[in-house]
Design a protein around this motif. Structure first.
Motif, mmCIF file in Angstrom:
data_model
loop_
_atom_site.group_PDB
_atom_site.id
_atom_site.type_symbol
_atom_site.label_atom_id
_atom_site.label_comp_id
_atom_site.label_asym_id
_atom_site.label_seq_id
_atom_site.Cartn_x
_atom_site.Cartn_y
_atom_site.Cartn_z
ATOM 1 N N GLY A 99 0.794 -1.223 0.000
ATOM 2 C CA GLY A 99 0.000 0.000 0.000
ATOM 3 C C GLY A 99 0.822 1.266 0.000
ATOM 4 N N GLY A 100 2.094 1.184 0.357
ATOM 5 C CA GLY A 100 2.987 2.339 0.314
ATOM 6 C C GLY A 100 3.810 2.394 -0.942
ATOM 7 N N ASN A 101 3.439 1.581 -1.937
ATOM 8 C CA ASN A 101 4.121 1.516 -3.237
ATOM 9 C C ASN A 101 5.546 0.987 -3.110
ATOM 10 N N ARG A 102 5.790 0.161 -2.101
ATOM 11 C CA ARG A 102 7.092 -0.476 -1.931
ATOM 12 C C ARG A 102 7.023 -1.904 -2.468
ATOM 13 N N ALA A 103 8.068 -2.316 -3.172
ATOM 14 C CA ALA A 103 8.112 -3.677 -3.692
ATOM 15 C C ALA A 103 8.163 -4.671 -2.533
ATOM 16 N N VAL A 104 7.334 -5.703 -2.582
ATOM 17 C CA VAL A 104 7.331 -6.716 -1.531
ATOM 18 C C VAL A 104 8.305 -7.829 -1.899
ATOM 19 N N ALA A 105 8.625 -8.671 -0.938
ATOM 20 C CA ALA A 105 9.600 -9.739 -1.152
ATOM 21 C C ALA A 105 8.983 -10.892 -1.935
ATOM 22 N N SER A 106 9.852 -11.685 -2.546
ATOM 23 C CA SER A 106 9.392 -12.913 -3.192
ATOM 24 C C SER A 106 8.715 -13.806 -2.165
ATOM 25 N N GLY A 107 7.749 -14.579 -2.606
ATOM 26 C CA GLY A 107 7.081 -15.485 -1.685
ATOM 27 C C GLY A 107 5.660 -15.761 -2.089
ATOM 28 N N HIS A 108 4.907 -16.362 -1.158
ATOM 29 C CA HIS A 108 3.529 -16.762 -1.405
ATOM 30 C C HIS A 108 2.570 -15.718 -0.832
ATOM 31 N N TYR A 109 1.565 -15.370 -1.615
ATOM 32 C CA TYR A 109 0.564 -14.387 -1.219
ATOM 33 C C TYR A 109 -0.815 -14.929 -1.591
ATOM 34 N N PHE A 110 -1.856 -14.249 -1.130
ATOM 35 C CA PHE A 110 -3.214 -14.654 -1.427
ATOM 36 C C PHE A 110 -4.013 -13.435 -1.885
ATOM 37 N N ALA A 111 -4.768 -13.612 -2.938
ATOM 38 C CA ALA A 111 -5.742 -12.603 -3.349
ATOM 39 C C ALA A 111 -7.088 -13.043 -2.796
ATOM 40 N N LEU A 112 -7.736 -12.174 -2.025
ATOM 41 C CA LEU A 112 -9.012 -12.522 -1.399
ATOM 42 C C LEU A 112 -10.060 -11.514 -1.828
ATOM 43 N N ALA A 113 -11.115 -12.010 -2.492
ATOM 44 C CA ALA A 113 -12.233 -11.166 -2.914
ATOM 45 C C ALA A 113 -13.442 -11.469 -2.044
ATOM 46 N N ARG A 114 -14.136 -10.398 -1.588
ATOM 47 C CA ARG A 114 -15.260 -10.586 -0.683
ATOM 48 C C ARG A 114 -16.448 -9.747 -1.135
ATOM 49 N N VAL A 115 -17.621 -10.371 -1.204
ATOM 50 C CA VAL A 115 -18.902 -9.685 -1.391
ATOM 51 C C VAL A 115 -19.831 -10.192 -0.298
ATOM 52 N N ASP A 116 -20.179 -9.318 0.656
ATOM 53 C CA ASP A 116 -20.963 -9.745 1.815
ATOM 54 C C ASP A 116 -20.260 -10.933 2.474
ATOM 55 N N GLU A 117 -20.935 -12.078 2.538
ATOM 56 C CA GLU A 117 -20.329 -13.257 3.153
ATOM 57 C C GLU A 117 -19.646 -14.172 2.143
ATOM 58 N N ALA A 118 -19.777 -13.846 0.871
ATOM 59 C CA ALA A 118 -19.152 -14.676 -0.166
ATOM 60 C C ALA A 118 -17.674 -14.312 -0.286
ATOM 61 N N ILE A 119 -16.811 -15.317 -0.231
ATOM 62 C CA ILE A 119 -15.360 -15.107 -0.289
ATOM 63 C C ILE A 119 -14.765 -16.047 -1.330
ATOM 64 N N PHE A 120 -13.824 -15.512 -2.103
ATOM 65 C CA PHE A 120 -13.096 -16.351 -3.054
ATOM 66 C C PHE A 120 -11.624 -16.009 -2.921
ATOM 67 N N MET A 121 -10.769 -17.022 -2.886
ATOM 68 C CA MET A 121 -9.350 -16.796 -2.633
ATOM 69 C C MET A 121 -8.510 -17.512 -3.684
ATOM 70 N N ARG A 122 -7.422 -16.852 -4.104
ATOM 71 C CA ARG A 122 -6.466 -17.447 -5.030
ATOM 72 C C ARG A 122 -5.063 -17.307 -4.454
ATOM 73 N N GLY A 123 -4.287 -18.378 -4.513
ATOM 74 C CA GLY A 123 -2.893 -18.314 -4.106
ATOM 75 C C GLY A 123 -2.033 -17.711 -5.204
ATOM 76 N N LEU A 124 -1.043 -16.909 -4.825
ATOM 77 C CA LEU A 124 -0.142 -16.246 -5.768
ATOM 78 C C LEU A 124 1.295 -16.504 -5.339
ATOM 79 N N THR A 125 2.178 -16.624 -6.316
ATOM 80 C CA THR A 125 3.604 -16.767 -6.023
ATOM 81 C C THR A 125 4.362 -15.683 -6.757
ATOM 82 N N LEU A 126 5.055 -14.835 -6.009
ATOM 83 C CA LEU A 126 5.847 -13.754 -6.584
ATOM 84 C C LEU A 126 7.309 -14.188 -6.621
ATOM 85 N N LEU A 127 7.914 -14.154 -7.810
ATOM 86 C CA LEU A 127 9.319 -14.523 -7.982
ATOM 87 C C LEU A 127 10.088 -13.320 -8.511
ATOM 88 N N LYS A 128 11.255 -13.076 -7.978
ATOM 89 C CA LYS A 128 12.099 -11.968 -8.448
ATOM 90 C C LYS A 128 13.475 -12.476 -8.817
#
Length: 536
Positions: free
Chosen positions: A507-536
């Motif tokens: 959120g501060g526009n700083r590059a994050v480290a390589s590793g595993h992350y998750f994208a989480l989308a939420r509408v009310d109680e409905a949630i959908f999640m995707r795993g992400l892998t960032l490689l540098k």
């Protein structure tokens, strides 16, 4: 059993089509001299009006050609070689040519080629002290040539002959005016690009000129170029053959790559590419830096070869391809292996299709000295999923698809050496579907977060989000400790498909480290999640 994947060979004589006149002139430069005549001071300083005459320099001629101005517009003068007037070229054709340059194109009825091209590529040069472009309609020295930009005219030793000019063929204007108008856009991009970067590599310059045709509504004025490339996608994107007859598929490849860059990374990428003084792949890398994108030529090329297969996928394809895709080599048996193939050239690719359903595993093994981009694409009904196949230190890797209707493997070669590879395929038994996955599928009635693309990624990742109706949506990125790293969207979204991107920054526009992350989308109680892998 061995099976060698090879490209269809087509005799060069079958590839003859409309070559770019700018390239043709460059090929002939040693044999084609410039006229050495001088113009009078009157011609040099006279104000141009309809009826004005000029002595026009044409490469390859010993003497200047007399021409008369037949059109004066906001952005152009059009001069016609005198012996073509009212015999080959008539006033209505010239007026329509001027109109498309100044005022109206098929892509935008309110804007002409000049405005659209200078907006897309940058300002036109001014070597002659007149902001208008000179368009010279002449009898070309080669019947195949429709038009050209000649930098030697723009830098002529005689200032009176030095012009910001595009040359067009009068006979083609009479027989195929749409072809000439598309060629005008193509050659005008060459003129603009020369003004910003006079020694750009051919594949970049020609690709952008191909995109210029699409930009103004005359896409693929040479209808052979894209099909020829799609039939031989293992050509080197960054190379350019010395023979005009062999260059047709290269026009197709470079045009598609330029159009892909514009669609994927925005108009600022195209302007940066034209103005960037570094050339070729280095220029692409610098252009991404110029626009603040965490991407590189290598990353964009990897995405492009995947998109060239998944052309009809709403998430992965791009519009210039339409419903077309690169040629595929089918394998119709399971199990199989080794099946052997070879990506003949660096920056080329090969696609292998398995039109079979079930739980399928494919193993890839490349040469150790090679550097590859390998994608797996599985179809379930009308939905495709693209997976980046991770390779180990020996260039081996595997990908599995559960309950698919068909699969494909896209193999690209990023190295100068080591294009050979082997494939092995088999059926496998997947683990049971987890409760979490079932819950996600039930939520898809309200919300769906499609497969991330590419994943793993090293520049930016696409997160396709689909809503059944307009809703408030929160889409955020979390690290492996469950801490929120970045909010990608929070608030109202219309129903439909949305492309969301994450560039690997917090959120501060700083590059994050390589590793595993998750994208989480939420509408009310409905949630959908995707795993992400960032490689540098």
């Amino acid at each position: 059993m061995h099976f060698l994947f090879v490209s269809l060979f087509i005799m060069p004589s079958l590839l003859l089509a409309r070559p770019c006149g700018t390239r043709w002139l460059a090929e002939q430069a040693v044999d084609i001299s410039l006229p050495v005549g001088k113009v009078s001071a009157v011609q040099q300083n006279a104000e141009v009006a309809v009826g004005s005459t000029l002595q026009v320099a044409v490469s390859g001629d010993s003497f200047l050609r007399p021409a008369t101005c037949r059109y004066v517009g906001e952005n152009a003068y059009i001069f016609v070689q005198d012996n073509l007037w009212d015999v080959v070229v008539v006033q209505p054709s010239i007026d329509r040519l001027g109109d498309v340059f100044d005022r109206s194109t098929p892509a935008d009825s309110t804007r002409g080629i000049y405005e659209m091209a200078t907006e897309a590529f940058g300002a036109a040069p001014d070597v002659d002290g007149d902001r208008r472009i000179f368009i010279f309609v002449i009898d070309m020295p080669d019947d195949r040539i429709v038009g050209y930009f000649d930098p030697r005219i723009a830098t002529h030793v005689d200032p009176g002959l030095r012009k910001d000019a595009v040359y067009l063929d009068g006979y083609h204007l009479n027989a195929n005016p749409a072809l000439v108008r598309g060629t005008l856009a193509h050659e005008f991009q060459h003129l603009i690009h020369w003004g910003h970067d006079e020694d750009e590599e051919i594949w970049i310059d020609e690709g952008l000129s191909g995109y210029a045709e699409e930009l103004v509504g005359f896409a693929e004025t040479d209808p052979q170029m894209v099909p020829r490339f799609l039939n031989t996608p293992d050509l080197d994107l960054t190379a350019w053959p010395s023979s005009t007859s062999a260059s047709i598929p290269h026009y197709g490849a470079t045009y598609l790559f330029a159009s892909f860059l514009r669609e994927r990374y925005g108009p600022e990428m195209i302007r940066a590419l034209v103005s960037e003084r570094r050339n070729g792949t280095f220029g692409v890398d610098e252009s991404f830096k110029d626009i603040g994108a965490v991407e590189s030529f290598l990353g964009a090329w990897r995405l492009w070869i995947a998109a060239n297969y998944a052309s009809d996928d709403a998430y992965y394809g791009y519009s210039a391809l339409g419903q077309r895709r690169v040629r595929t080599y089918p394998i119709v048996e399971l199990p199989f292996g080794p099946k052997q193939g070879d990506v003949v050239n660096q920056w080329g690719s090969i696609s292998v299709a398995l039109p079979m359903s079930g739980n399928i595993e494919v193993e890839f093994q490349g040469e150790e000295e090679g550097r590859y981009a390998v994608w797996g694409y599985g179809m379930r009904g009308q939905t495709g999923e693209m997976v980046n196949v991770m390779l180990d230190s020996t260039n081996g890797g595997r990908v599995q698809w559960a309950r698919v209707d068909s699969v494909a493997l896209i193999v690209g070669r990023a190295s100068a050496f080591g294009g050979a590879f082997s494939l092995y395929g088999r059926l496998y038994e997947p683990p049971p579907i987890s409760t979490a996955v079932l819950d996600e599928r039930s939520n898809a009635r309200e919300l769906s977060l499609g497969p991330a693309y590419p994943n793993p990624f090293n520049g930016q990742v696409l997160l396709p989000l689909t809503l059944s109706q307009e809703r408030d949506v929160d889409l955020s990125i979390y690290n492996s400790m469950g801490q929120r790293v970045r909010v990608l969207h929070s608030g109202f979204l219309q129903g439909g498909v949305h492309r969301m991107y994450w560039d690997g920054r917090d959120g501060g526009n700083r590059a994050v480290a390589s590793g595993h992350y998750f994208a989480l989308a939420r509408v009310d109680e409905a949630i959908f999640m995707r795993g992400l892998t960032l490689l540098k």
